[in-house]
Design an enzyme around this catalytic site. Sequence first.
Site, PDB file in Angstrom:
ATOM      1  N   CYS A   1       0.849  -1.189   0.000  1.00  0.00           N
ATOM      2  CA  CYS A   1       0.000   0.000   0.000  1.00  0.00           C
ATOM      3  C   CYS A   1       0.885   1.239   0.000  1.00  0.00           C
ATOM      4  O   CYS A   1       2.065   1.190   0.290  1.00  0.00           O
ATOM      5  CB  CYS A   1      -0.866   0.017   1.246  1.00  0.00           C
ATOM      6  SG  CYS A   1      -1.791  -1.493   1.465  1.00  0.00           S
TER       7      CYS A   1
ATOM      8  N   ARG B   1       3.883   0.973  -6.727  1.00  0.00           N
ATOM      9  CA  ARG B   1       3.839  -0.068  -5.681  1.00  0.00           C
ATOM     10  C   ARG B   1       2.697  -1.050  -5.902  1.00  0.00           C
ATOM     11  O   ARG B   1       2.595  -2.058  -5.228  1.00  0.00           O
ATOM     12  CB  ARG B   1       3.686   0.592  -4.302  1.00  0.00           C
ATOM     13  CG  ARG B   1       4.841   1.493  -3.923  1.00  0.00           C
ATOM     14  CD  ARG B   1       4.470   2.409  -2.772  1.00  0.00           C
ATOM     15  NE  ARG B   1       4.283   1.720  -1.522  1.00  0.00           N
ATOM     16  CZ  ARG B   1       5.265   1.448  -0.654  1.00  0.00           C
ATOM     17  NH1 ARG B   1       6.493   1.800  -0.958  1.00  0.00           N
ATOM     18  NH2 ARG B   1       5.026   0.826   0.480  1.00  0.00           N
TER      19      ARG B   1
ATOM     20  N   TRP C   1      -3.189  -2.099  -1.522  1.00  0.00           N
ATOM     21  CA  TRP C   1      -2.887  -3.398  -2.142  1.00  0.00           C
ATOM     22  C   TRP C   1      -3.578  -4.405  -1.238  1.00  0.00           C
ATOM     23  O   TRP C   1      -3.157  -4.644  -0.104  1.00  0.00           O
ATOM     24  CB  TRP C   1      -1.379  -3.619  -2.189  1.00  0.00           C
ATOM     25  CG  TRP C   1      -0.989  -5.011  -2.537  1.00  0.00           C
ATOM     26  CD1 TRP C   1      -0.721  -6.033  -1.679  1.00  0.00           C
ATOM     27  CD2 TRP C   1      -0.872  -5.578  -3.846  1.00  0.00           C
ATOM     28  NE1 TRP C   1      -0.444  -7.187  -2.359  1.00  0.00           N
ATOM     29  CE2 TRP C   1      -0.518  -6.938  -3.694  1.00  0.00           C
ATOM     30  CE3 TRP C   1      -1.019  -5.074  -5.133  1.00  0.00           C
ATOM     31  CZ2 TRP C   1      -0.308  -7.783  -4.775  1.00  0.00           C
ATOM     32  CZ3 TRP C   1      -0.807  -5.922  -6.207  1.00  0.00           C
ATOM     33  CH2 TRP C   1      -0.469  -7.254  -6.032  1.00  0.00           C
TER      34      TRP C   1
ATOM     35  N   ASN D   1      -0.504   0.468   6.091  1.00  0.00           N
ATOM     36  CA  ASN D   1       0.213  -0.439   5.186  1.00  0.00           C
ATOM     37  C   ASN D   1       0.791  -1.532   6.063  1.00  0.00           C
ATOM     38  O   ASN D   1       1.526  -1.254   7.004  1.00  0.00           O
ATOM     39  CB  ASN D   1       1.335   0.317   4.452  1.00  0.00           C
ATOM     40  CG  ASN D   1       2.156  -0.640   3.581  1.00  0.00           C
ATOM     41  OD1 ASN D   1       1.683  -1.722   3.238  1.00  0.00           O
ATOM     42  ND2 ASN D   1       3.375  -0.256   3.251  1.00  0.00           N
ATOM     43  N   GLY D   2       0.442  -2.785   5.774  1.00  0.00           N
ATOM     44  CA  GLY D   2       0.984  -3.891   6.562  1.00  0.00           C
ATOM     45  C   GLY D   2      -0.099  -4.924   6.834  1.00  0.00           C
ATOM     46  O   GLY D   2      -1.165  -4.901   6.231  1.00  0.00           O
TER      47      GLY D   2
ATOM     48  N   GLU E   1      14.247 -23.585 -11.181  1.00  0.00           N
ATOM     49  CA  GLU E   1      14.020 -22.146 -10.965  1.00  0.00           C
ATOM     50  C   GLU E   1      15.294 -21.357 -11.233  1.00  0.00           C
ATOM     51  O   GLU E   1      15.243 -20.277 -11.829  1.00  0.00           O
ATOM     52  CB  GLU E   1      13.503 -21.899  -9.547  1.00  0.00           C
ATOM     53  CG  GLU E   1      13.229 -20.453  -9.220  1.00  0.00           C
ATOM     54  CD  GLU E   1      12.168 -19.805 -10.122  1.00  0.00           C
ATOM     55  OE1 GLU E   1      11.493 -20.533 -10.882  1.00  0.00           O
ATOM     56  OE2 GLU E   1      12.064 -18.570 -10.094  1.00  0.00           O
TER      57      GLU E   1
ATOM     58  N   LYS F   1      15.354 -18.340 -13.995  1.00  0.00           N
ATOM     59  CA  LYS F   1      15.781 -16.981 -13.614  1.00  0.00           C
ATOM     60  C   LYS F   1      16.855 -16.483 -14.557  1.00  0.00           C
ATOM     61  O   LYS F   1      16.840 -15.357 -15.026  1.00  0.00           O
ATOM     62  CB  LYS F   1      16.287 -16.968 -12.176  1.00  0.00           C
ATOM     63  CG  LYS F   1      15.212 -17.031 -11.136  1.00  0.00           C
ATOM     64  CD  LYS F   1      14.472 -15.729 -10.927  1.00  0.00           C
ATOM     65  CE  LYS F   1      13.173 -15.532 -11.627  1.00  0.00           C
ATOM     66  NZ  LYS F   1      12.155 -16.500 -11.750  1.00  0.00           N
TER      67      LYS F   1
ATOM     68  N   GLU G   1      15.448 -16.181 -18.486  1.00  0.00           N
ATOM     69  CA  GLU G   1      14.356 -15.247 -18.821  1.00  0.00           C
ATOM     70  C   GLU G   1      14.806 -13.790 -18.752  1.00  0.00           C
ATOM     71  O   GLU G   1      14.194 -12.931 -19.363  1.00  0.00           O
ATOM     72  CB  GLU G   1      13.128 -15.466 -17.941  1.00  0.00           C
ATOM     73  CG  GLU G   1      13.262 -15.079 -16.487  1.00  0.00           C
ATOM     74  CD  GLU G   1      11.941 -15.232 -15.741  1.00  0.00           C
ATOM     75  OE1 GLU G   1      10.876 -14.922 -16.300  1.00  0.00           O
ATOM     76  OE2 GLU G   1      11.978 -15.660 -14.581  1.00  0.00           O
TER      77      GLU G   1
ATOM     78  N   HIS H   1      22.224 -39.674 -19.821  1.00  0.00           N
ATOM     79  CA  HIS H   1      21.337 -40.261 -20.848  1.00  0.00           C
ATOM     80  C   HIS H   1      21.217 -39.354 -22.055  1.00  0.00           C
ATOM     81  O   HIS H   1      20.166 -39.298 -22.699  1.00  0.00           O
ATOM     82  CB  HIS H   1      19.961 -40.534 -20.213  1.00  0.00           C
ATOM     83  CG  HIS H   1      20.032 -41.514 -19.095  1.00  0.00           C
ATOM     84  ND1 HIS H   1      20.159 -42.870 -19.276  1.00  0.00           N
ATOM     85  CD2 HIS H   1      20.088 -41.324 -17.754  1.00  0.00           C
ATOM     86  CE1 HIS H   1      20.246 -43.475 -18.108  1.00  0.00           C
ATOM     87  NE2 HIS H   1      20.200 -42.568 -17.160  1.00  0.00           N
TER      88      HIS H   1
ATOM     89  N   LYS I   1       4.238  -9.781 -17.272  1.00  0.00           N
ATOM     90  CA  LYS I   1       4.199 -10.164 -15.851  1.00  0.00           C
ATOM     91  C   LYS I   1       3.083 -11.169 -15.599  1.00  0.00           C
ATOM     92  O   LYS I   1       3.183 -12.027 -14.752  1.00  0.00           O
ATOM     93  CB  LYS I   1       3.980  -8.923 -14.972  1.00  0.00           C
ATOM     94  CG  LYS I   1       3.986  -9.222 -13.479  1.00  0.00           C
ATOM     95  CD  LYS I   1       5.284  -9.863 -13.026  1.00  0.00           C
ATOM     96  CE  LYS I   1       5.259 -10.295 -11.574  1.00  0.00           C
ATOM     97  NZ  LYS I   1       6.407 -11.137 -11.198  1.00  0.00           N
TER      98      LYS I   1
HETATM   99  C1  AGP Z   1       8.759 -16.383 -13.552  1.00  0.00           C
HETATM  100  O1  AGP Z   1       9.865 -15.546 -13.247  1.00  0.00           O
HETATM  101  C2  AGP Z   1       7.979 -15.887 -14.746  1.00  0.00           C
HETATM  102  N1  AGP Z   1       7.612 -14.541 -14.596  1.00  0.00           N
HETATM  103  C3  AGP Z   1       6.819 -16.809 -15.126  1.00  0.00           C
HETATM  104  O2  AGP Z   1       7.342 -18.104 -15.308  1.00  0.00           O
HETATM  105  C4  AGP Z   1       5.678 -16.900 -14.089  1.00  0.00           C
HETATM  106  O3  AGP Z   1       6.126 -17.596 -12.949  1.00  0.00           O
HETATM  107  C5  AGP Z   1       4.519 -17.680 -14.732  1.00  0.00           C
HETATM  108  O4  AGP Z   1       4.085 -16.960 -15.872  1.00  0.00           O
HETATM  109  C6  AGP Z   1       3.342 -17.888 -13.783  1.00  0.00           C
HETATM  110  O5  AGP Z   1       2.784 -16.650 -13.431  1.00  0.00           O
HETATM  111  P1  AGP Z   1       1.724 -16.606 -12.216  1.00  0.00           P
HETATM  112  O6  AGP Z   1       2.459 -17.086 -11.005  1.00  0.00           O
HETATM  113  O7  AGP Z   1       1.301 -15.182 -12.131  1.00  0.00           O
HETATM  114  O8  AGP Z   1       0.599 -17.531 -12.561  1.00  0.00           O
END
Ligand code: AGP
Length: 608
Positions: free
Chosen positions: A2, A27, A75, A101-102, A481, A485, A488, A504, A603
């Site tokens: 927030c 934010r 938020w 906020n919190g 992961e 990271k 991407e 394999h 996102k």
């Molecule tokens: C991860 O860094 C990516 N931004 C992407 O893989 C993301 O995790 C995936 O699109 C799922 O998004 P969501 O958690 O909003 O469903």
Amino acid sequence: MCGIVGYIGTHAAAPVILEGLAKLEYRGYDSAGMAVFDGERIQITKSAGRLKVLEELTHDGATMPGVVGIGHTRWATHGAPSNENAHPHYNMNETIAVVHNGIIENYLPLKEKLISRGYQFTSETDTEVLAHLIDYYYKGNPLEAITKVMHRVQGSYALGIIFAEHPDEIFAVRKDSPLIVGQNENGCFIASDVPAILKYTRKVYFIENQEVVRLRADHMHFYTVDEEEITKEPVTIEWDSDAAEKGGYEHFMLKEMYEQPKTVTDTLMPRLKDGDIVIEELGMSDEEIQSIRKIYIVACGSAYHTGVTAKYVIEGIARIPVEVDVASEFRYRDPILEDGTMVIVISQSGETADTLAALRESQKRGHKVLGIVNVVGSSIAREADNVMYTWAGPEIAVATTKAYSAQLIALYLLAMKFAKVRGKLEEEAFQHMLEDLKRLPEQIEMLLSNKKKIQKFANRYVAAKDVFFVGRGIDYAISMEGSLKLKEISYIHSEAYAAGELKHGTISLIEEGTLVAAVATQDKLFQKTLSNMVEVKARGAFVLAVTNEGNTDIEKAADYVIYIPSTNPYFANSLAIIPLQLFGYYVAVGKGCDVDKPRNLAKSVTVE
Ligand code: AGP
């Protein structure tokens, strides 16, 4: 998170507040509101939606005259986005207004007590509890009432408070959620973050935990929670406004990585009560938990990777069979969901199209769905039968970090809850695991402090073409992961492999100097992974190892070792992922990539 802005001085408060809130839009929020003392009473205008709605409702503040006011962008954490849940919140006779906020961890018992004393609530928020609690303690002295509330509430809060009986003052309070105050020749200001008041002053005071500030038009007084007056030194802000939005960090991604200790705490602590795990929002009785015959976890991307981790943790401690699937496959595979199957979908945004489709497919087949979601009021949050929120706050960077860490916490809590209810976890082991969970934030903090060392190592790989991440068991999930990271945000090809699978086929790709990141946090698999490291090293690989403190044997097979502090092996992902996040980040920075907005990515993937 927030956003809070407050002003008291010689100018109209509303326009100052609106402009300050606009500077805090980065934010993330879902509603906005203001409270201004108009000379007779405290007026509140608030609404779900963007700040523009509030600007239109108030004609850019013109309908809210007055020189004392507080404003807020919300938020949502407790209670979906709505006009009623938007801040500020009044006490019952509208003589006190609060913005917050919190997360108030003990808001429910406090709310019950207040209701038993005749208080009536108009929202679902934890913040409204604060407004009524201040009212409950207020006998004419605002500072006394506020400090009494501070002794009663648990959790995190940054507060802005105004009292109709004290229209020449604003009060600001802080515990864990950030809050600053500042002053110039036209008045005094409070804000959640520097950008909101940078236009008025570069000299700000960072409020520390359990401090209270009384702001008047031409001066400020600082107090402790025991009402002792203290003096504070201002800090001069050198940042420009763009850097200020990132809190001085170069990118949102780095800022969010550094928020991970707090998001882990915020997701964990409200669900620990008297040495037990309490997940009110789970909506399942012990009998229903005991009757679970299988769990199906469905998600995408990083959320899927937390699901893979959860498979090892849930099967390991609760002994419930778990199947994990990417949502884009699940929704079209005509999945076999037997009776007694619990479906869990995981999503930061709560809007990922494939994950939403998987949720609907499961419900169509008569199965209840638990959503683990970060955005309150999102589509998945609204449509799931039950929602367990990750309180990570808004995540701006496309590459998830803090939401990922919060998802892991939610899944550990579920696994431990299920294991305990089903009699698979002895009380002593359960308590040890709780202690390990509570140590994670400080351990993450410590790992984050290694950023310079990681940056130095990462700079050697900005020209890399292929990077492999390998591990066994949970280490394989961590590798997934770590690989995502890196690729991407740096656009370097990378793959995660089950370490035992290398021979394999994929090992043929290892050449002189190929970077292989080996994750070896699972002691019972350590020797096996060590052998895989020797295999790739023999073929020319440069081996980066991530392992537990004390595993110095690994230095025989690794060229570079990152040690993580000791924790329960089931929680290792929460720690091992930190150096891998930093590695991916610094390789991308070294390549000059747009870290927060990588090419081709969004996102939230709201289309198939
Ligand atoms: C991860 O860094 C990516 N931004 C992407 O893989 C993301 O995790 C995936 O699109 C799922 O998004 P969501 O958690 O909003 O469903």
